[in-house]
Design a protein around this motif. Structure first.
Motif, PDB file in Angstrom:
ATOM      1  N   VAL A  11      14.234 -58.840 -26.503  1.00  0.00           N
ATOM      2  CA  VAL A  11      14.439 -59.112 -25.113  1.00  0.00           C
ATOM      3  C   VAL A  11      15.330 -58.351 -24.290  1.00  0.00           C
ATOM      4  O   VAL A  11      16.482 -58.520 -24.433  1.00  0.00           O
ATOM      5  N   HIS A  12      14.835 -57.743 -23.291  1.00  0.00           N
ATOM      6  CA  HIS A  12      15.951 -56.900 -22.392  1.00  0.00           C
ATOM      7  C   HIS A  12      16.521 -57.675 -21.426  1.00  0.00           C
ATOM      8  O   HIS A  12      16.204 -59.020 -21.150  1.00  0.00           O
ATOM      9  N   GLY A  13      17.463 -57.400 -21.012  1.00  0.00           N
ATOM     10  CA  GLY A  13      18.181 -58.004 -19.627  1.00  0.00           C
ATOM     11  C   GLY A  13      17.844 -57.582 -18.288  1.00  0.00           C
ATOM     12  O   GLY A  13      16.984 -56.834 -18.347  1.00  0.00           O
ATOM     13  N   ALA A  14      18.860 -57.976 -17.344  1.00  0.00           N
ATOM     14  CA  ALA A  14      18.737 -57.615 -15.783  1.00  0.00           C
ATOM     15  C   ALA A  14      18.856 -56.072 -15.923  1.00  0.00           C
ATOM     16  O   ALA A  14      19.665 -55.370 -16.533  1.00  0.00           O
ATOM     17  N   PHE A  15      18.143 -55.464 -14.926  1.00  0.00           N
ATOM     18  CA  PHE A  15      18.215 -53.995 -14.611  1.00  0.00           C
ATOM     19  C   PHE A  15      17.708 -53.198 -15.722  1.00  0.00           C
ATOM     20  O   PHE A  15      17.947 -51.885 -15.682  1.00  0.00           O
ATOM     21  N   ALA A  16      16.938 -53.504 -16.829  1.00  0.00           N
ATOM     22  CA  ALA A  16      16.324 -52.684 -17.623  1.00  0.00           C
ATOM     23  C   ALA A  16      14.751 -53.335 -17.890  1.00  0.00           C
ATOM     24  O   ALA A  16      14.339 -54.160 -16.962  1.00  0.00           O
ATOM     25  N   GLU A  17      14.168 -53.026 -18.691  1.00  0.00           N
ATOM     26  CA  GLU A  17      12.651 -53.192 -18.745  1.00  0.00           C
ATOM     27  C   GLU A  17      12.166 -53.170 -20.170  1.00  0.00           C
ATOM     28  O   GLU A  17      12.901 -52.594 -21.072  1.00  0.00           O
ATOM     29  N   ASN A 127      18.332 -64.977  -3.660  1.00  0.00           N
ATOM     30  CA  ASN A 127      18.346 -63.740  -3.705  1.00  0.00           C
ATOM     31  C   ASN A 127      17.906 -62.884  -5.218  1.00  0.00           C
ATOM     32  O   ASN A 127      18.436 -63.719  -6.105  1.00  0.00           O
ATOM     33  N   GLU A 128      17.594 -61.794  -5.127  1.00  0.00           N
ATOM     34  CA  GLU A 128      17.609 -61.001  -6.347  1.00  0.00           C
ATOM     35  C   GLU A 128      18.463 -59.799  -6.088  1.00  0.00           C
ATOM     36  O   GLU A 128      18.585 -59.349  -5.087  1.00  0.00           O
ATOM     37  N   VAL A 129      18.989 -59.270  -7.215  1.00  0.00           N
ATOM     38  CA  VAL A 129      19.805 -58.022  -7.120  1.00  0.00           C
ATOM     39  C   VAL A 129      19.351 -57.200  -8.451  1.00  0.00           C
ATOM     40  O   VAL A 129      18.688 -57.215  -9.236  1.00  0.00           O
ATOM     41  N   ALA A 130      19.527 -55.743  -7.694  1.00  0.00           N
ATOM     42  CA  ALA A 130      19.353 -54.545  -8.665  1.00  0.00           C
ATOM     43  C   ALA A 130      20.446 -53.782  -8.573  1.00  0.00           C
ATOM     44  O   ALA A 130      21.433 -54.054  -7.591  1.00  0.00           O
ATOM     45  N   ILE A 131      20.711 -52.798  -9.319  1.00  0.00           N
ATOM     46  CA  ILE A 131      21.651 -51.635  -9.172  1.00  0.00           C
ATOM     47  C   ILE A 131      21.135 -50.493  -8.393  1.00  0.00           C
ATOM     48  O   ILE A 131      20.029 -50.013  -8.385  1.00  0.00           O
ATOM     49  N   GLN A 133      20.333 -47.272  -6.982  1.00  0.00           N
ATOM     50  CA  GLN A 133      19.810 -46.219  -7.669  1.00  0.00           C
ATOM     51  C   GLN A 133      20.918 -44.940  -7.898  1.00  0.00           C
ATOM     52  O   GLN A 133      20.859 -44.400  -9.147  1.00  0.00           O
ATOM     53  N   ASP A 134      21.662 -44.727  -6.836  1.00  0.00           N
ATOM     54  CA  ASP A 134      22.590 -43.461  -6.989  1.00  0.00           C
ATOM     55  C   ASP A 134      23.700 -43.952  -7.718  1.00  0.00           C
ATOM     56  O   ASP A 134      24.506 -43.144  -8.094  1.00  0.00           O
ATOM     57  N   ALA A 135      23.702 -45.287  -8.196  1.00  0.00           N
ATOM     58  CA  ALA A 135      24.963 -45.584  -9.236  1.00  0.00           C
ATOM     59  C   ALA A 135      24.694 -46.043 -10.468  1.00  0.00           C
ATOM     60  O   ALA A 135      25.537 -46.247 -11.268  1.00  0.00           O
ATOM     61  N   TYR A 136      23.337 -45.992 -10.669  1.00  0.00           N
ATOM     62  CA  TYR A 136      22.982 -46.443 -12.117  1.00  0.00           C
ATOM     63  C   TYR A 136      23.213 -45.731 -13.410  1.00  0.00           C
ATOM     64  O   TYR A 136      23.804 -46.202 -14.237  1.00  0.00           O
ATOM     65  N   SER A 150      17.761 -41.603 -14.339  1.00  0.00           N
ATOM     66  CA  SER A 150      16.856 -41.449 -13.216  1.00  0.00           C
ATOM     67  C   SER A 150      15.791 -42.575 -13.309  1.00  0.00           C
ATOM     68  O   SER A 150      15.248 -43.113 -12.397  1.00  0.00           O
ATOM     69  N   LEU A 151      15.015 -42.092 -14.596  1.00  0.00           N
ATOM     70  CA  LEU A 151      13.710 -43.068 -14.400  1.00  0.00           C
ATOM     71  C   LEU A 151      13.917 -44.315 -14.820  1.00  0.00           C
ATOM     72  O   LEU A 151      13.344 -45.317 -14.145  1.00  0.00           O
ATOM     73  N   MET A 152      15.178 -44.624 -15.455  1.00  0.00           N
ATOM     74  CA  MET A 152      15.468 -46.205 -15.851  1.00  0.00           C
ATOM     75  C   MET A 152      15.735 -46.896 -14.448  1.00  0.00           C
ATOM     76  O   MET A 152      15.542 -47.910 -14.330  1.00  0.00           O
ATOM     77  N   ALA A 153      16.486 -46.091 -13.459  1.00  0.00           N
ATOM     78  CA  ALA A 153      16.759 -46.515 -12.358  1.00  0.00           C
ATOM     79  C   ALA A 153      15.641 -47.001 -11.359  1.00  0.00           C
ATOM     80  O   ALA A 153      15.701 -47.935 -10.703  1.00  0.00           O
ATOM     81  N   ARG A 154      14.612 -46.279 -11.557  1.00  0.00           N
ATOM     82  CA  ARG A 154      13.637 -46.288 -10.856  1.00  0.00           C
ATOM     83  C   ARG A 154      12.561 -47.677 -11.254  1.00  0.00           C
ATOM     84  O   ARG A 154      11.586 -48.337 -10.758  1.00  0.00           O
ATOM     85  N   THR A 155      12.717 -47.894 -12.726  1.00  0.00           N
ATOM     86  CA  THR A 155      11.851 -48.580 -13.312  1.00  0.00           C
ATOM     87  C   THR A 155      12.685 -50.197 -13.689  1.00  0.00           C
ATOM     88  O   THR A 155      12.016 -51.051 -14.207  1.00  0.00           O
TER      89      THR A 155
END
Length: 237
Positions: A11-17, A127-131, A133-136, A150-155
């Motif tokens: 089970v992944h968490g936030a900001f992953a998949e 609201n929803e939140v994400a990291i 991309q330039d800080a990921y 970089s791929l993780m930040a986009r997905t």
């Protein structure tokens, strides 16, 4: 206890998949039944209910593995569930009653997550939140390659503020089930002091602290994560 080999549910968490578990799945090999859950990240009660739906579909014993907020979900879903044999926490929250992801991450100094977040309203409310991309890379996966980060930040899958604020209801499953912990000492989302605190109070069967490990342990250090999961499967059988 059933002699049937448990299914490992990741089970992944936030900001992953769910694909963030690919390296772990590869290292577990063909000898294990594995499901990587697509965690909705909408609310703790709703996400835990969905995990319980998947456990019913699996129809047999399970070992639940949670990363980050995913540990909130596995802890809630495992409560009073006889199919769960063990819990594995991977850079993960292991909450007690009334604790949320945000309250636990803020209990100890050191998290640098908040300034990296972007938020926006959603039509269902809040609201929803994400990291950003330039800080990921630095924030989430510093020990992964720039291309992978970089791929993780986009997905990445954003989480709602509600999910991160929702508190565990009922007794935590780690009080009655065997647990294993693996975490990195360079986690910038959840301070390592919080990981040590949660592991100590859970009195786990196994605990592994990885020097230089970032929050994205499943991606950057899949070998250590897979070893911990295998220990949990063998130790709870």
């Amino acid at each position: 206890m059933s002699d049937q080999q448990p299914t490992i549910i990741l089970v992944h968490g936030a900001f992953a998949e769910s694909a963030s578990w690919n390296g772990v799945i590869d290292r577990l090999g063909a000898g294990y039944n594995v499901v990587a859950l697509a965690n909705p990240l909408r609310s703790l009660p709703g996400d835990a209910a969905y995990l319980r739906d998947v456990m019913r579909w699996v129809d047999g014993p399970v070992v639940l593995v949670g990363h980050s907020y995913g540990g909130m979900v596995t802890t809630q879903a495992a409560s009073d569930n006889p199919s769960v044999r063990a819990l594995v926490y991977v850079n993960s929250f292991a909450p007690d009653t009334g604790e949320s992801a945000l309250s636990l991450s803020g209990q100890f100094p050191g998290s640098t997550l908040a300034p990296t977040l972007v938020q926006y309203p959603v039509s269902t409310g809040g609201n929803e939140v994400a990291i950003a991309q330039d800080a990921y890379h630095k924030q989430f996966a510093a020990d992964a390659s720039a291309d992978v980060a970089s791929l993780m930040a986009r997905t990445q899958r954003p989480a709602t503020e509600q999910a991160l604020n929702d508190s565990l209801v009922g007794d935590p499953a780690w009080r009655s089930l065997p647990s294993w912990f693996v975490f990195g000492d360079a986690d910038m989302n959840i301070p390592v002091a919080a990981h040590r605190f949660m592991a100590e109070r859970a009195n786990p069967r196994g605990q592994r602290e990885v020097e230089g490990g970032s929050h994205a342990m499943a991606v950057a250090r899949p070998g250590e994560v897979a070893e911990t999961i295998i220990e949990a499967v063998r130790g709870s059988s």
